[in-house]
Design a protein around this motif. Structure first.
Motif, PDB file in Angstrom:
ATOM      1  N   PHE A   1       0.384  -1.412  -0.074  1.00 26.27           N
ATOM      2  CA  PHE A   1      -0.212   0.219   0.049  1.00 26.27           C
ATOM      3  C   PHE A   1       0.814   1.233  -0.246  1.00 26.27           C
ATOM      4  CE2 PHE A   1      -2.325   3.146   2.135  1.00 26.27           C
ATOM      5  CZ  PHE A   1      -3.050   3.789   1.492  1.00 26.27           C
TER       6      PHE A   1
ATOM      7  N   ALA B   1       2.466   6.295  -6.416  1.00 27.48           N
ATOM      8  CA  ALA B   1       1.011   7.295  -7.528  1.00 27.48           C
ATOM      9  C   ALA B   1       1.456   8.637  -6.973  1.00 27.48           C
ATOM     10  CB  ALA B   1      -0.163   6.941  -6.430  1.00 27.48           C
TER      11      ALA B   1
ATOM     12  N   PHE C   1      -6.965  -2.205  -2.396  1.00 29.93           N
ATOM     13  CA  PHE C   1      -7.154  -1.196  -2.019  1.00 29.93           C
ATOM     14  C   PHE C   1      -5.483  -0.409  -1.942  1.00 29.93           C
ATOM     15  CE2 PHE C   1      -6.638   2.242   1.679  1.00 29.93           C
ATOM     16  CZ  PHE C   1      -8.044   3.145   1.566  1.00 29.93           C
ATOM     17  N   SER C   2      -4.612  -0.717  -2.571  1.00 32.61           N
ATOM     18  CA  SER C   2      -3.898  -0.114  -2.598  1.00 32.61           C
ATOM     19  C   SER C   2      -4.225   0.755  -4.021  1.00 32.61           C
ATOM     20  CB  SER C   2      -2.835  -1.210  -2.905  1.00 32.61           C
ATOM     21  OG  SER C   2      -1.994  -1.316  -1.131  1.00 32.61           O
TER      22      SER C   2
ATOM     23  N   ALA D   1      -6.823   3.347  -3.749  1.00 34.35           N
ATOM     24  CA  ALA D   1      -5.826   5.043  -3.804  1.00 34.35           C
ATOM     25  C   ALA D   1      -5.267   5.043  -4.870  1.00 34.35           C
ATOM     26  CB  ALA D   1      -5.407   3.937  -2.989  1.00 34.35           C
ATOM     27  N   SER D   2      -4.656   3.966  -5.119  1.00 37.20           N
ATOM     28  CA  SER D   2      -3.007   4.961  -6.464  1.00 37.20           C
ATOM     29  C   SER D   2      -3.944   5.282  -7.587  1.00 37.20           C
ATOM     30  CB  SER D   2      -1.987   3.826  -6.604  1.00 37.20           C
ATOM     31  OG  SER D   2      -2.807   2.554  -6.904  1.00 37.20           O
TER      32      SER D   2
END
Lengths: 158, 178
Positions: free
Chosen positions: A13, A20, B3-4, B7-8
């Motif tokens: 994550f 990102a 989720f990663s 989110a990204s």
């Protein structure tokens, strides 16, 4: 193994967010650069469109001072645009029949003979050009401003 | 893992939205700036295309005199008429026999308007005095440059035999030569 699952998820994550975020940061940087470029280019183009001037000499009666060597010819420049025109040898180039007149042979003055660095809208400035011309011959003087706006006058040397 | 990714993806999507917003604002500013300048440029060119000036011979005149030293001279009053757009006289410039002159005062260089003029409306004329011209047949010239850069060149000489002034006029506007 049971504890490694959530930890690796967390690491993934964080890595995903960092990647990102980096991409988003790079995009923001590049976009900002492009936006500045668009603004600068727009301002430059607008400046060019608002700039205008005229060489207002009578082409058959160019004032000349033969007391200098080479003689000094006087050209009157009128700012007929909306922008202030930079009026120095760094900002203005003068060509006679396509030959660049060196900055050392030019002087930029107001109508009172004082050295000036800019021309206000509707103001008349004087460019004095020390140059060898043959009396009675026809020449073309071209004045180019720093933003590329240029004007030419065909005149007869006195 | 899911989720990663989402989110990204959200971060990238939001950054794309911000990119679009920033670029649009920059483009809009530049476009408005250039558009305003372009309108000014069109107005200027239209003004130059519609500038038509001439010498109004009916309202022009000549008179002769002798100064205190016994030298004969003549005074010339030139009526400059606008047949085109309205012109703003205080922004005019002029040269007399090649030298720059002030047009609002006749005393300093023998060239000046008859009175304080503001706008020169289409069809109207204003009078420009040229005084103390030596009474001989030498040719003289005045070049008047208007506020938009267009000009009217007036050449004349005094015929001492016929005692009249012969005048020739020409006009133009600054256009780029390349």
């Amino acid at each position: 193994m049971a504890a490694g699952g959530p930890a690796s998820e967390l690491i993934m994550f964080i890595v995903a967010i960092l990647v990102a975020g980096s991409v988003a940061g790079a995009l923001a940087y590049v976009t900002n650069d492009i936006a500045h470029g668009i603004n600068d280019r727009g301002a430059m183009l607008a400046d060019r469109l608002r700039t205008d001037f005229a060489i207002i000499n009578d082409p058959n009666h160019i004032p000349v001072d033969t007391g200098t060597s080479p003689p000094t010819y006087t050209f009157y420049i009128k700012n007929v645009g909306k922008e202030i025109i930079p009026f120095t040898s760094d900002a203005v180039q003068v060509f006679i029949d396509g030959n660049l007149v060196p900055a050392s042979q030019l002087s930029f003055e107001d109508t009172g003979g004082n050295t000036i660095t800019s021309l206000q809208p509707y103001q008349v400035g004087v460019i004095k050009v020390q140059y060898d011309l043959t009396s009675g011959h026809t020449y073309t003087i071209t004045v180019v401003l720093e933003n590329g706006v240029k004007r030419s006058l065909v005149f007869t040397a006195p | 893992m899911g989720f990663s990714v989402s989110a990204s993806a959200a971060i990238i999507f939001i950054s794309f939205l911000m990119v679009a917003g920033t670029l649009y604002t920059a483009w809009d500013n530049a476009y408005a700036n250039v558009q305003a300048a372009q309108e000014y440029w069109y107005e200027m060119r239209l003004s130059q295309l519609n500038t038509l000036s001439s010498l109004d011979a009916e309202n022009s005149s000549v008179s002769t005199g002798t100064d205190s030293g016994g030298n004969q001279y003549y005074n010339l009053t030139l009526a400059i008429q606008s047949n085109g757009v309205t012109l703003y006289v205080p922004h005019w410039s002029g040269t007399y026999d090649g030298k720059l002159v002030t047009l609002n005062n006749v005393d300093d260089d023998n060239v000046g308007f008859l009175s304080d003029y503001g706008y020169l409306l289409p069809g109207n004329s204003i009078q420009l005095n040229v005084t103390y011209i030596p009474l001989n047949e030498n040719e003289h010239s005045i070049k008047i440059t208007f506020d938009n850069g267009c000009w009217l060149l007036i050449n004349w000489y005094y015929n001492t035999t016929e005692k009249v002034v012969y005048v020739n006029t020409s006009r133009g506007c600054p256009m780029e030569v390349s």
